[in-house]
Design a protein around this motif. Structure first.
Motif, mmCIF file in Angstrom:
data_model
loop_
_atom_site.group_PDB
_atom_site.id
_atom_site.type_symbol
_atom_site.label_atom_id
_atom_site.label_comp_id
_atom_site.label_asym_id
_atom_site.label_seq_id
_atom_site.Cartn_x
_atom_site.Cartn_y
_atom_site.Cartn_z
ATOM 1 N N SER A 141 47.390 52.672 38.188
ATOM 2 C CA SER A 141 48.565 51.882 37.848
ATOM 3 C C SER A 141 48.224 50.404 38.043
ATOM 4 N N ILE A 142 48.550 49.586 37.067
ATOM 5 C CA ILE A 142 48.149 48.179 37.101
ATOM 6 C C ILE A 142 49.176 47.340 37.879
ATOM 7 N N SER A 143 48.666 46.509 38.781
ATOM 8 C CA SER A 143 49.538 45.655 39.617
ATOM 9 C C SER A 143 49.945 44.400 38.853
ATOM 10 N N GLY A 144 50.773 43.603 39.504
ATOM 11 C CA GLY A 144 51.222 42.345 38.901
ATOM 12 C C GLY A 144 50.056 41.376 38.706
ATOM 13 N N SER A 145 50.225 40.483 37.749
ATOM 14 C CA SER A 145 49.141 39.566 37.392
ATOM 15 C C SER A 145 49.099 38.350 38.324
ATOM 16 N N LYS A 146 47.922 38.104 38.897
ATOM 17 C CA LYS A 146 47.736 36.898 39.736
ATOM 18 C C LYS A 146 47.970 35.632 38.912
ATOM 19 N N ASN A 147 47.369 35.600 37.717
ATOM 20 C CA ASN A 147 47.424 34.359 36.936
ATOM 21 C C ASN A 147 48.783 34.117 36.271
ATOM 22 N N ASP A 182 44.973 34.743 46.742
ATOM 23 C CA ASP A 182 45.466 33.551 46.046
ATOM 24 C C ASP A 182 46.996 33.464 46.082
ATOM 25 N N ILE A 183 47.650 34.594 46.089
ATOM 26 C CA ILE A 183 49.127 34.572 46.154
ATOM 27 C C ILE A 183 49.558 34.111 47.547
ATOM 28 N N ASN A 184 48.857 34.582 48.581
ATOM 29 C CA ASN A 184 49.162 34.098 49.941
ATOM 30 C C ASN A 184 48.964 32.596 50.022
ATOM 31 N N THR A 185 47.886 32.115 49.398
ATOM 32 C CA THR A 185 47.615 30.670 49.435
ATOM 33 C C THR A 185 48.767 29.911 48.781
ATOM 34 N N MET A 186 49.228 30.389 47.620
ATOM 35 C CA MET A 186 50.320 29.680 46.936
ATOM 36 C C MET A 186 51.607 29.747 47.774
ATOM 37 N N TYR A 199 34.921 38.452 49.579
ATOM 38 C CA TYR A 199 36.132 37.639 49.715
ATOM 39 C C TYR A 199 36.510 37.024 48.378
ATOM 40 N N HIS A 200 35.541 36.826 47.480
ATOM 41 C CA HIS A 200 35.864 36.334 46.132
ATOM 42 C C HIS A 200 36.773 37.341 45.427
ATOM 43 N N LEU A 201 36.392 38.605 45.551
ATOM 44 C CA LEU A 201 37.136 39.672 44.880
ATOM 45 C C LEU A 201 38.547 39.812 45.475
ATOM 46 N N ASP A 202 38.637 39.619 46.782
ATOM 47 C CA ASP A 202 39.940 39.754 47.452
ATOM 48 C C ASP A 202 40.932 38.667 47.024
ATOM 49 N N ARG A 203 40.436 37.626 46.362
ATOM 50 C CA ARG A 203 41.354 36.577 45.874
ATOM 51 C C ARG A 203 42.281 37.108 44.786
ATOM 52 N N GLY A 204 41.803 38.127 44.027
ATOM 53 C CA GLY A 204 42.596 38.459 42.848
ATOM 54 C C GLY A 204 42.645 39.911 42.419
ATOM 55 N N ALA A 205 41.984 40.829 43.138
ATOM 56 C CA ALA A 205 42.004 42.229 42.693
ATOM 57 C C ALA A 205 42.752 43.060 43.737
ATOM 58 N N GLU A 206 43.982 43.405 43.444
ATOM 59 C CA GLU A 206 44.803 44.088 44.446
ATOM 60 C C GLU A 206 44.323 45.514 44.697
ATOM 61 N N ASN A 207 44.130 45.837 45.951
ATOM 62 C CA ASN A 207 43.898 47.220 46.361
ATOM 63 C C ASN A 207 42.742 47.866 45.593
ATOM 64 N N PHE A 208 41.724 47.057 45.242
ATOM 65 C CA PHE A 208 40.707 47.497 44.285
ATOM 66 C C PHE A 208 39.974 48.745 44.765
ATOM 67 N N GLU A 209 39.510 48.707 46.040
ATOM 68 C CA GLU A 209 38.675 49.847 46.443
ATOM 69 C C GLU A 209 39.483 51.138 46.535
ATOM 70 N N ASN A 210 40.764 51.042 46.920
ATOM 71 C CA ASN A 210 41.563 52.275 46.995
ATOM 72 C C ASN A 210 41.839 52.833 45.606
ATOM 73 N N LYS A 211 42.084 51.919 44.654
ATOM 74 C CA LYS A 211 42.288 52.384 43.277
ATOM 75 C C LYS A 211 41.009 53.054 42.757
ATOM 76 N N LEU A 212 39.861 52.457 43.092
ATOM 77 C CA LEU A 212 38.592 53.031 42.627
ATOM 78 C C LEU A 212 38.324 54.383 43.294
ATOM 79 N N LYS A 213 38.629 54.462 44.598
ATOM 80 C CA LYS A 213 38.407 55.736 45.312
ATOM 81 C C LYS A 213 39.179 56.855 44.640
ATOM 82 N N LYS A 214 40.425 56.526 44.273
ATOM 83 C CA LYS A 214 41.332 57.535 43.678
ATOM 84 C C LYS A 214 40.792 58.072 42.348
ATOM 85 N N ILE A 215 39.973 57.281 41.670
ATOM 86 C CA ILE A 215 39.470 57.751 40.367
ATOM 87 C C ILE A 215 37.994 58.171 40.436
#
Ligand code: EPZ
Length: 419
Positions: free
Chosen positions: A17-23, A49-53, A395-411
């Motif tokens: 399931s796709i999360s909300g868009s950072k940009n 990045d959302i926390n930063t904003m 940490y670069h990836l954590d700026r904009g990919a929500e829950n990436f590793e859990n989504k990948l694990k699930k698939i």
């Protein structure tokens, strides 16, 4: 520093399931500075990045109440907001420049740190400044800061952007909402994230109309209390589609209007993927043999997104034959190339073009991320490599990919985060 261990090759299967868009979230959050009344923004991705904003808005005086899952923010502005955005906040995220337009428009002054360049390019903000100046902002650059002010309200005018810029279009639209009279912006960026911003502003009572790349804004006195749910992240959706193509995977990608990644889906069809779409879903099956594509070129929307270029390169590395990718948006967006070579990729770079000769397999290696989309590409590459790869500096990836590793694990991806 966190890193991923990925044990490949992995066959991807299932649904995501796709999360909300950072940009889309960033300009919408910046635009909340225009409001006197509370605003509720839903479907925010939980990324750095959302926390930063949100921290930037707090530092300017906004009160922010987050829901339990941190995806909804209620934002209440003070009567007298601060107008200073420090270097320490701006340096971590260039998108912070998006508060300049609303601060000038609403509070008629701002001191904001000039964002520096970043690894993908020089990324100046001259189009932002020139457009806001045309609307009535006066500014000088001093000690690394933009010192800006206006004599009361900005005044509507016609602005023709010399080059298409996402951020400059967003900053100008936000600023023009409360300006006197009519603003016409020509040669605008029309990325779906910008349409999401104008849908949000119109919902709150702004008067914004689009015709092709021309945006017409009639200034209003104030914006109304409103609630808005941010669009889904098309770049993450495209990333998962590419992941499915890498090793004959099959994925159902939910919660996104497929029309907004049409160019990229057409490319994946040429690669050999079988794709079915409904109103808010993509079903994708990766090909047995990945076909190479001669002439991939990144372009402004509706062209192929630069934010998917590095992920597409991983796919072309595994294709049958020779491909080329031309990067037309940023001058230095090939930092992932050297890392992909460490897995066995055969890539030559000439100016802004990468010439890729497909290889049968990648062999695992330690990898270092250098930017958000590049690090996502390295994760995809590690998923299709034989053995255990370590992807460092995520940490670069954590700026904009929500829950990436859990989504990948699930698939079906064997991925572990090391702290
Ligand atoms: C936005 O950056 C995105 N960032 C980027 O996503 C995305 O890659 C980019 O648009 C292009 O789609 C956000 O939305 C927060 P531009 P932005 O202004 O607005 C030059 C990611 O990974 N330019 O359209 O900064 C500029 O240097 C990021 O999520 C000027 O010369 O992009 C670039 O070459 C990375 N002067 C080109 O225009 C200016 O004043 C396009 O930049 C502004 C831009």
């Amino acid at each position: 520093m966190d890193k991923f261990l990925i044990n490949g090759p992995c066959k991807i299967k299932g649904n995501v399931s796709i999360s909300g868009s950072k940009n889309a979230s960033l300009p919408i959050l910046a635009a909340t500075l225009l409001f006197d009344k509370p605003v509720v923004i839903k479907n925010l991705p939980r990324v750095r990045d959302i926390n930063t904003m949100l921290n930037l808005l707090k530092s300017l005086g906004s009160k922010i109440i987050l829901s339990r899952d941190k995806k909804t923010a209620k934002i209440i502005n003070k009567k007298n907001m601060k107008t200073f955005a420090s270097y320490s906040l701006v340096k971590t995220m260039r998108g912070s420049i998006l508060v300049l337009g609303p601060l000038i428009s609403k509070y008629h002054k701002s001191k904001i740190s000039l964002p520096g360049g970043c690894l993908i390019g020089a990324r100046p903000v001259n189009y932002h400044l020139t457009a806001l100046k045309k609307l009535g902002m006066k500014y000088e650059l001093k000690d690394g800061y933009i010192l800006a002010k206006s004599k009361g309200k900005l005044s509507g005018t016609t602005i023709n952007f010399p080059k298409i810029s996402v951020g400059a279009t967003e900053n100008s639209i936000i600023a023009a909402c409360l300006a006197k009279g009519k603003t016409i912006l020509k040669n605008c960026a029309i990325e779906p994230e910008i349409k999401d911003l104008t849908n949000f502003l119109n919902k709150a009572g702004a008067k914004i109309k689009w015709k092709g790349r021309v945006c017409k804004i009639i200034g209003v006195n104030s914006l109304n209390q409103t609630e808005y749910s941010v669009m889904a992240d098309r770049i993450m959706a495209g990333t998962f589609c590419i992941a499915a193509c890498l090793n004959q995977g099959s994925l159902e990608i939910k919660n996104l209007n497929p029309k907004i990644i049409n160019s990229e889906l057409n490319l994946l069809k040429k690669v050999g993927a079988r794709i079915k779409t409904t109103e808010n879903k993509i079903l994708i099956k990766g090909p047995k043999k990945i076909k190479s594509i001669k002439n991939i070129k990144t372009k402004e929307f509706p062209g192929v997104a630069t934010d998917l270029q590095s992920q597409l390169m991983v796919l072309m590395c595994k294709a049958n034959g020779k491909s080329t990718i031309t990067e037309n948006i940023f001058e230095n967006r090939f930092m992932h190339v050297a890392e992909l070579r460490r897995l066995g990729a055969k890539i030559n770079v000439k100016k802004n073009q990468a010439i890729i000769r497909g290889v049968n397999k990648f062999v695992a290696a330690p990898l270092i991320s250098s930017d958000l989309r590049g690090s996502i590409a390295l994760v995809l590459a590690a998923i299709s490599a034989e053995g255990t790869s370590r992807v460092d500096r995520i940490y670069h990836l954590d700026r904009g990919a929500e829950n990436f590793e859990n989504k990948l694990k699930k698939i079906g991806v064997k991925i572990k985060r090391l702290k």
